[in-house]
Enzyme design. Structure first.
Site, PDB file in Angstrom:
ATOM      1  CD1 TRP A  90     -21.953  13.770  21.933  1.00 43.70           C
ATOM      2  CD2 TRP A  90     -20.763  15.008  23.365  1.00 43.70           C
ATOM      3  NE1 TRP A  90     -21.629  12.982  23.024  1.00 43.70           N
ATOM      4  CE2 TRP A  90     -20.911  13.726  23.910  1.00 43.70           C
ATOM      5  CE3 TRP A  90     -20.077  15.969  24.096  1.00 43.70           C
ATOM      6  CZ2 TRP A  90     -20.370  13.362  25.143  1.00 43.70           C
ATOM      7  CZ3 TRP A  90     -19.527  15.621  25.327  1.00 43.70           C
ATOM      8  CH2 TRP A  90     -19.676  14.323  25.840  1.00 43.70           C
ATOM      9  CG  ASP A 159     -16.876  16.938  18.204  1.00 43.22           C
ATOM     10  OD1 ASP A 159     -16.035  16.020  18.083  1.00 43.22           O
ATOM     11  OD2 ASP A 159     -17.649  17.025  19.180  1.00 43.22           O
ATOM     12  CE  LYS A 183     -17.570   8.307  22.370  1.00 44.59           C
ATOM     13  NZ  LYS A 183     -16.849   8.701  23.577  1.00 44.59           N
TER      14      LYS A 183
HETATM   15  C1  LIG Z   1     -19.215  13.825  19.484  1.00 43.98           C
HETATM   16  C2  LIG Z   1     -18.485  14.025  20.787  1.00 43.98           C
HETATM   17  N1  LIG Z   1     -17.906  15.207  21.020  1.00 43.98           N
HETATM   18  C3  LIG Z   1     -17.234  15.438  22.151  1.00 43.98           C
HETATM   19  C4  LIG Z   1     -17.099  14.462  23.125  1.00 43.98           C
HETATM   20  C5  LIG Z   1     -16.330  14.769  24.374  1.00 43.98           C
HETATM   21  O1  LIG Z   1     -15.101  14.150  24.282  1.00 43.98           O
HETATM   22  P1  LIG Z   1     -14.027  14.119  25.437  1.00 43.98           P
HETATM   23  O2  LIG Z   1     -14.555  13.201  26.460  1.00 43.98           O
HETATM   24  O3  LIG Z   1     -12.804  13.633  24.735  1.00 43.98           O
HETATM   25  O4  LIG Z   1     -13.859  15.505  25.946  1.00 43.98           O
HETATM   26  C6  LIG Z   1     -17.649  13.203  22.907  1.00 43.98           C
HETATM   27  C7  LIG Z   1     -17.511  12.143  23.925  1.00 43.98           C
HETATM   28  O5  LIG Z   1     -18.145  11.145  23.905  1.00 43.98           O
HETATM   29  C8  LIG Z   1     -18.369  12.980  21.712  1.00 43.98           C
HETATM   30  O6  LIG Z   1     -18.929  11.790  21.479  1.00 43.98           O
END
Ligand SMILES: Cc1ncc(COP(=O)(O)O)c(C=O)c1O
Length: 348
Positions: A90, A159, A183
């Site tokens: 991520w 994030d 989540k």
């Molecule tokens: C740590 C992290 N950042 C970003 C995301 C991306 O999120 P989204 O699907 O809301 O764009 C996720 C998705 O699982 C994630 O776990």
């Protein structure tokens, strides 16, 4: 996973909200019932997370992924740069997207060590023109989490998609905290963005309106139609958290759940192993392997037969992963640990 009590409350009122003769998802977002939910959710977030008055709480569609781009668009003005700490899947995505919209650089990468731990502050290489240091609080796929925030002079941006509302936030260290809600907080369709008001003063005005944090802030996240359903469910989840003792209780429960699972792994005589460094073990996503990798598909299939689904690790890393977010009861983890012991015995 969402709390069952919340799902049942939603089920009971989805057709007719508060005897209004219609569902909340049919009402105008300017109607008093929805406005109460919207403002109630903001107030609960402020209260539970102890968000200081000089932070805005924003609801923005597009998930955390849109924030990967929106953040540099808004914050990297002039000649400043964004430092990105590459701790896994991520963090890498955040960095790649940010590179389209600003001067960004990698301050550290765990690539060569297989993303098995978070870095110490002293390991970060920071440039003098750094506007912010971007962290991924919890790597959902790799199963590592910051236990201590790196002690650097520059403002942090995090994030927190996969550990939002499971831990307290030391706001004085942050300019922005963001995360998708799906989540730990609500159904997909919404990102939460907490941003220091002073950071809004220099955001560019020549962006399309939806990409401007200052526009969302000036309209209390109702510049356009907000995602009513996730906000409505989130407000209930926030009340559920409050009723259980707020963030200190969520933190303690997360520690207890993860502690039991890691203990089961550590005491399995090597049958199960944790591939991540002990000091960075995630409380939310427990990644583990069976020492005999070939047994993993069987482990996942037998677990599924016992009603424990979603234990297969992410396709990019393989192995197994137990995601144990706020709504997971301790009994769920106990059942998994019992199953792990049984499985070990049955094939051992
Ligand atoms: C740590 C992290 N950042 C970003 C995301 C991306 O999120 P989204 O699907 O809301 O764009 C996720 C998705 O699982 C994630 O776990």
């Amino acid at each position: 996973m969402l709390p069952l009590a919340v799902l049942e409350e939603v089920q009971a009122e989805i057709v007719d909200y508060g005897s209004a003769g219609m569902s909340i998802i049919e009402m105008s977002h300017r109607s008093p019932p929805y406005e109460a939910v919207h403002r109630g959710a903001i107030a609960l977030l402020r209260d539970l997370l102890a968000v200081p008055d000089d932070f805005e709480v924003l609801f923005i569609q597009g998930g955390a992924t849109m924030q990967f781009g929106m953040l540099p668009l808004n914050l990297l003005t002039g000649s400043s740069a964004g430092a990105y700490v590459d701790t896994g899947a991520w963090a890498s995505k955040a960095f790649e997207d940010a590179a389209h919209h600003g001067d960004v650089y990698e301050a550290w990468s765990g690539r060569d060590i297989g993303y098995t731990r978070m870095p110490q502050a002293a390991e970060l290489s920071l440039r003098r023109d750094t506007r912010y240091v971007h962290l991924t609080s919890n790597e959902t796929i790799g199963g590592i989490q910051y236990k201590e925030w790196p002690d650097v002079a520059e403002p942090l941006v995090a994030d927190m998609s996969s550990d939002l509302l499971s831990r307290r936030v030391p706001w004085e260290r942050f300019d922005v905290v963001y995360g998708g809600v799906q989540k730990n907080v609500a159904p997909a369709g919404l990102a939460l963005v907490f941003i220091r008001r002073s950071a809004l003063e220099h955001t560019p005005r020549d962006l399309a309106s939806y990409f401007r944090y200052d526009v969302h802030a000036s309209k209390d996240s109702m510049y356009n139609t907000p995602p009513v359903f996730p906000i409505y469910v989130m407000e209930k989840v926030l009340r559920w958290i409050q009723d259980r003792g707020g963030l200190p209780a969520m933190e303690a429960a997360a520690d207890a759940r993860a502690g039991l699972l890691y203990q089961t792994i550590d005491e399995s005589d090597g049958f199960y192993t944790s591939p991540v460094d002990g000091a960075s073990r995630s409380n939310m996503n427990v990644v583990f392997r069976l020492s005999d990798h070939d047994l993993e598909p069987q482990f996942v299939a037998v677990a599924s037969g016992r009603g424990m689904v979603g234990l297969k690790g992410h396709r990019n890393v393989g192995g197994c992963r137990a995601s144990i977010y706020n709504a997971m009861p301790m009994a769920g983890v106990e059942a998994l640990c019992e199953f792990m012991a049984d499985f070990q015995e049955s094939v051992g």
